[in-house]
Design a protein around this motif. Structure first.
Motif, PDB file in Angstrom:
ATOM      1  N   UNK A 211      19.474  40.466  16.647  1.00 32.70           N
ATOM      2  CA  UNK A 211      18.682  40.679  17.857  1.00 32.70           C
ATOM      3  C   UNK A 211      19.305  39.944  19.045  1.00 32.70           C
ATOM      4  N   UNK A 212      19.819  38.733  18.797  1.00 31.90           N
ATOM      5  CA  UNK A 212      20.378  37.908  19.858  1.00 31.90           C
ATOM      6  C   UNK A 212      21.685  38.484  20.410  1.00 31.90           C
ATOM      7  N   UNK A 213      22.345  39.324  19.646  1.00 28.90           N
ATOM      8  CA  UNK A 213      23.654  39.856  20.041  1.00 28.90           C
ATOM      9  C   UNK A 213      23.618  40.658  21.338  1.00 28.90           C
ATOM     10  N   UNK A 214      22.453  41.171  21.692  1.00 31.88           N
ATOM     11  CA  UNK A 214      22.336  41.934  22.929  1.00 31.88           C
ATOM     12  C   UNK A 214      22.730  43.395  22.799  1.00 31.88           C
ATOM     13  N   UNK A 215      22.937  43.886  21.571  1.00 31.60           N
ATOM     14  CA  UNK A 215      23.340  45.277  21.376  1.00 31.60           C
ATOM     15  C   UNK A 215      22.230  46.150  20.797  1.00 31.60           C
ATOM     16  N   UNK A 216      21.202  45.536  20.193  1.00 29.93           N
ATOM     17  CA  UNK A 216      20.183  46.287  19.467  1.00 29.93           C
ATOM     18  C   UNK A 216      19.060  46.741  20.405  1.00 29.93           C
ATOM     19  N   UNK A 217      18.863  48.056  20.460  1.00 27.39           N
ATOM     20  CA  UNK A 217      17.745  48.569  21.273  1.00 27.39           C
ATOM     21  C   UNK A 217      16.469  48.668  20.436  1.00 27.39           C
ATOM     22  N   UNK A 244      10.222  37.824  16.894  1.00 30.91           N
ATOM     23  CA  UNK A 244      11.621  37.989  17.291  1.00 30.91           C
ATOM     24  C   UNK A 244      11.789  39.169  18.234  1.00 30.91           C
ATOM     25  N   UNK A 245      11.043  40.248  17.998  1.00 33.27           N
ATOM     26  CA  UNK A 245      11.137  41.433  18.856  1.00 33.27           C
ATOM     27  C   UNK A 245      10.757  41.094  20.292  1.00 33.27           C
ATOM     28  N   UNK A 246       9.704  40.331  20.458  1.00 34.98           N
ATOM     29  CA  UNK A 246       9.265  39.937  21.793  1.00 34.98           C
ATOM     30  C   UNK A 246      10.283  38.987  22.432  1.00 34.98           C
ATOM     31  N   UNK A 247      10.761  38.034  21.634  1.00 34.23           N
ATOM     32  CA  UNK A 247      11.686  37.024  22.156  1.00 34.23           C
ATOM     33  C   UNK A 247      12.975  37.649  22.688  1.00 34.23           C
ATOM     34  N   UNK A 267      -3.582  44.546   4.508  1.00 37.97           N
ATOM     35  CA  UNK A 267      -2.207  44.612   5.000  1.00 37.97           C
ATOM     36  C   UNK A 267      -2.245  44.927   6.486  1.00 37.97           C
ATOM     37  N   UNK A 268      -2.059  43.909   7.310  1.00 45.96           N
ATOM     38  CA  UNK A 268      -1.989  44.133   8.748  1.00 45.96           C
ATOM     39  C   UNK A 268      -0.565  44.521   9.110  1.00 45.96           C
ATOM     40  N   UNK A 269      -0.363  45.648   9.772  1.00 48.19           N
ATOM     41  CA  UNK A 269       0.995  46.069  10.129  1.00 48.19           C
ATOM     42  C   UNK A 269       1.627  45.130  11.150  1.00 48.19           C
ATOM     43  N   UNK A 270       2.922  45.295  11.357  1.00 49.80           N
ATOM     44  CA  UNK A 270       3.616  44.504  12.371  1.00 49.80           C
ATOM     45  C   UNK A 270       2.965  44.726  13.729  1.00 49.80           C
ATOM     46  N   UNK A 271       2.505  45.943  13.959  1.00 46.33           N
ATOM     47  CA  UNK A 271       1.839  46.291  15.220  1.00 46.33           C
ATOM     48  C   UNK A 271       0.692  45.325  15.512  1.00 46.33           C
ATOM     49  N   UNK A 272      -0.073  44.973  14.499  1.00 37.55           N
ATOM     50  CA  UNK A 272      -1.224  44.087  14.689  1.00 37.55           C
ATOM     51  C   UNK A 272      -0.798  42.661  15.011  1.00 37.55           C
ATOM     52  N   UNK A 273       0.420  42.296  14.614  1.00 33.49           N
ATOM     53  CA  UNK A 273       0.940  40.940  14.876  1.00 33.49           C
ATOM     54  C   UNK A 273       1.575  40.831  16.252  1.00 33.49           C
ATOM     55  N   UNK A 274       1.838  41.975  16.873  1.00 32.32           N
ATOM     56  CA  UNK A 274       2.672  42.023  18.074  1.00 32.32           C
ATOM     57  C   UNK A 274       1.884  42.098  19.368  1.00 32.32           C
ATOM     58  N   UNK A 275       0.671  42.634  19.287  1.00 33.63           N
ATOM     59  CA  UNK A 275      -0.069  42.861  20.521  1.00 33.63           C
ATOM     60  C   UNK A 275       0.366  44.132  21.193  1.00 33.63           C
ATOM     61  N   UNK A 276       1.149  44.949  20.503  1.00 32.13           N
ATOM     62  CA  UNK A 276       1.555  46.311  20.905  1.00 32.13           C
ATOM     63  C   UNK A 276       2.610  46.367  22.007  1.00 32.13           C
ATOM     64  N   UNK A 277       3.236  45.267  22.365  1.00 31.07           N
ATOM     65  CA  UNK A 277       4.205  45.313  23.460  1.00 31.07           C
ATOM     66  C   UNK A 277       5.590  45.794  23.026  1.00 31.07           C
ATOM     67  N   UNK A 278       5.992  45.491  21.788  1.00 33.22           N
ATOM     68  CA  UNK A 278       7.347  45.836  21.352  1.00 33.22           C
ATOM     69  C   UNK A 278       7.389  46.585  20.019  1.00 33.22           C
ATOM     70  N   UNK A 279       6.241  47.045  19.535  1.00 35.37           N
ATOM     71  CA  UNK A 279       6.201  47.786  18.278  1.00 35.37           C
ATOM     72  C   UNK A 279       5.777  49.228  18.527  1.00 35.37           C
ATOM     73  N   UNK A 280       6.565  50.150  17.990  1.00 34.31           N
ATOM     74  CA  UNK A 280       6.251  51.578  18.021  1.00 34.31           C
ATOM     75  C   UNK A 280       5.730  51.927  16.637  1.00 34.31           C
TER      76      UNK A 280
END
Length: 446
Positions: A211-217, A244-247, A267-280
């Motif tokens: 993620x830090x590499x700056x290449x991953x969309x 990490x997605x938000x960061x 089972x809470x999905x990643x979406x529920x952990x994210x607040x919906x800003x960076x999860x599709x």
């Protein structure tokens, strides 16, 4: 209501697995009530529901009997084949009559809308229905952020092609991963990188480095009941991925294609952990309803709405399918069918675990303790000639898929494994199939 559904599921499973055979008389209402520990009225209601759907029939002064079905589809297939390769839902579990009713109802309700092309975003009333439906999986959103697509595959392909706000180009995928999506990315020449996922999970430090590499969309992941591994991420892993997605401003495509088979487990999905800003969030209906419906739904962050709309400019998703599924969800049939098919697959996964405990030997293969979903995998030793093993299994009428197609073509650090699906294998077939696999692996001679 829970007891009523469990009785329905149990009787249907017994019929499907041959414990109640065509023409056989079912236990009396009184005996069944004693067996299930419920009231006579609850059993009467369950029997009436089964009779309404032509699963059983009543004979006055005699009782209830299992309906005989001449020309059943199972009579036309090779009964010797133990099919661990197919991923299609069990055809016997398809809710044909229920959904036929919903199709007719949808035509009556939406007769004028069906003569139009509709909107690219999907039938508005259906999207509003999905708001509450998705909330059951801890995915809270508004109808304006939901898109209906021609299956989840269309959603994944559009996301791969469209530009993202960061301007980055690469897609990060789990290895192994969803074979059809991997082949699509390679054929389209879309920049793609692989990151290892094993039974133990994912290396979060490696993920952060990528993620830090700056290449991953965007990062494509199946956190629940991964295909082909069958494993799920822990809550700690899901929270870490969201953080990490938000960061690093990387979007996560969460393919929750088997959300409906996890209803019995928190089972809470990643979406529920994210607040919906960076999860599709992407959901498919093909594992619970007819694959031929070709319906998927995705929930998009605000920043991606306009771009996705411009790439999905054509209203190419069947309005009739959307309308029928809306009726199916609204009248409670979806929840009942979800409970039924979840119970069916849970029984088969239990049969698989029991067969592994019965036949497997320590050190022969690595087999995870998976208790839900429809997949598991048997990790093989490096010395095993997987093509020779496949040939031997085929000669004994066992059909499995191997690890080969679940990796990017140029990905080097591969594991050898067999992927097993229980979606169309009976408990007896599962037991026999696992026994044969263990025998052939033990045989060696590679």
């Amino acid at each position: 209501m829970k007891k009523y559904n469990s009785i329905l599921s149990d009787i249907e499973n017994r019929i499907r697995e041959g414990r109640y055979t065509p023409g056989q008389k079912l236990p009396s209402v009184r005996i069944a009530a004693e067996h299930y520990g419920c009231s006579i009225s609850t059993v009467t209601k369950a029997y009436a529901e089964l009779e309404k759907h032509h699963v059983i029939y009543s004979v006055p002064q005699s009782g209830f009997y299992v309906v005989e079905k001449p020309g059943d589809w199972r009579d036309k297939r090779d009964s010797r084949l133990i099919d661990f390769a197919t991923v299609l839902p069990d055809l016997d579990a398809f809710p044909y009559l229920d959904f036929q009713h919903c199709l007719n109802k949808a035509i009556d309700i939406y007769k004028y809308d069906l003569f139009t092309y509709g909107e690219p975003q999907g039938l508005e009333s259906f999207r509003h229905t999905l708001v509450s439906h998705l909330a059951n999986d801890q995915v809270f959103t508004r109808a304006e952020r939901i898109f209906i697509t021609s299956g989840a595959q269309q959603a994944l392909e559009i996301l791969a092609r469209m530009p993202f706000p960061s301007g980055r180009t690469d897609i990060l995928v789990e290895q192994p991963g969803y074979d059809r999506y991997l082949r699509f990315l390679e054929m389209e020449g879309i920049p793609v990188q692989g990151i290892a996922r094993t039974t133990a999970g994912i290396d979060l430090q490696e993920l952060e480095t990528r993620f830090r590499s700056g290449r991953i969309k965007m990062f494509y992941t199946m956190p629940r009941y991964h295909n082909p591994l069958g494993t799920s991420y822990s809550l700690e892993e899901r929270k870490a991925i969201a953080k990490l997605a938000i960061k690093y401003d990387v979007y996560v495509i969460e393919d929750d294609y088997m959300a409906d088979l996890g209803a019995e487990h928190q089972f809470d999905p990643i979406y529920a952990c994210d607040g919906s800003s960076h999860v599709i969030y992407v959901k498919s209906f093909s594992k619970i309803i007819f694959p031929g419906l070709r319906l998927g739904a995705l929930v998009l962050p605000e920043r991606l709405l306009k771009t996705f709309y411009s790439y999905k400019i054509y209203p190419d998703t069947s309005l009739l399918s959307q309308a029928a599924l809306e009726v199916y969800i609204k009248n409670g049939m979806y929840e009942r069918h979800k409970h039924r098919i979840s119970s069916l697959y849970a029984l088969r996964m239990r049969a698989l675990r029991e067969a592994v405990g019965r036949y497997h030997e320590p050190g022969l293969m690595e087999i995870p303790d998976i208790r839900a979903g429809i997949y598991t995998h048997f990790k093989l030793k490096a010395a095993v000639n997987i093509e020779r093993l496949l040939k031997r299994l085929s000669e004994r009428d066992v059909n499995v898929s191997t690890s080969k197609g679940y990796y990017l073509t140029d990905y080097i650090e591969r594991e050898k494994f067999l992927r097993l699906s229980v979606s169309q294998a009976s408990s007896e077939q599962i037991d026999e199939g696992v026994k044969i696999i263990v025998e052939e692996v033990r045989r060696g001679n590679w």
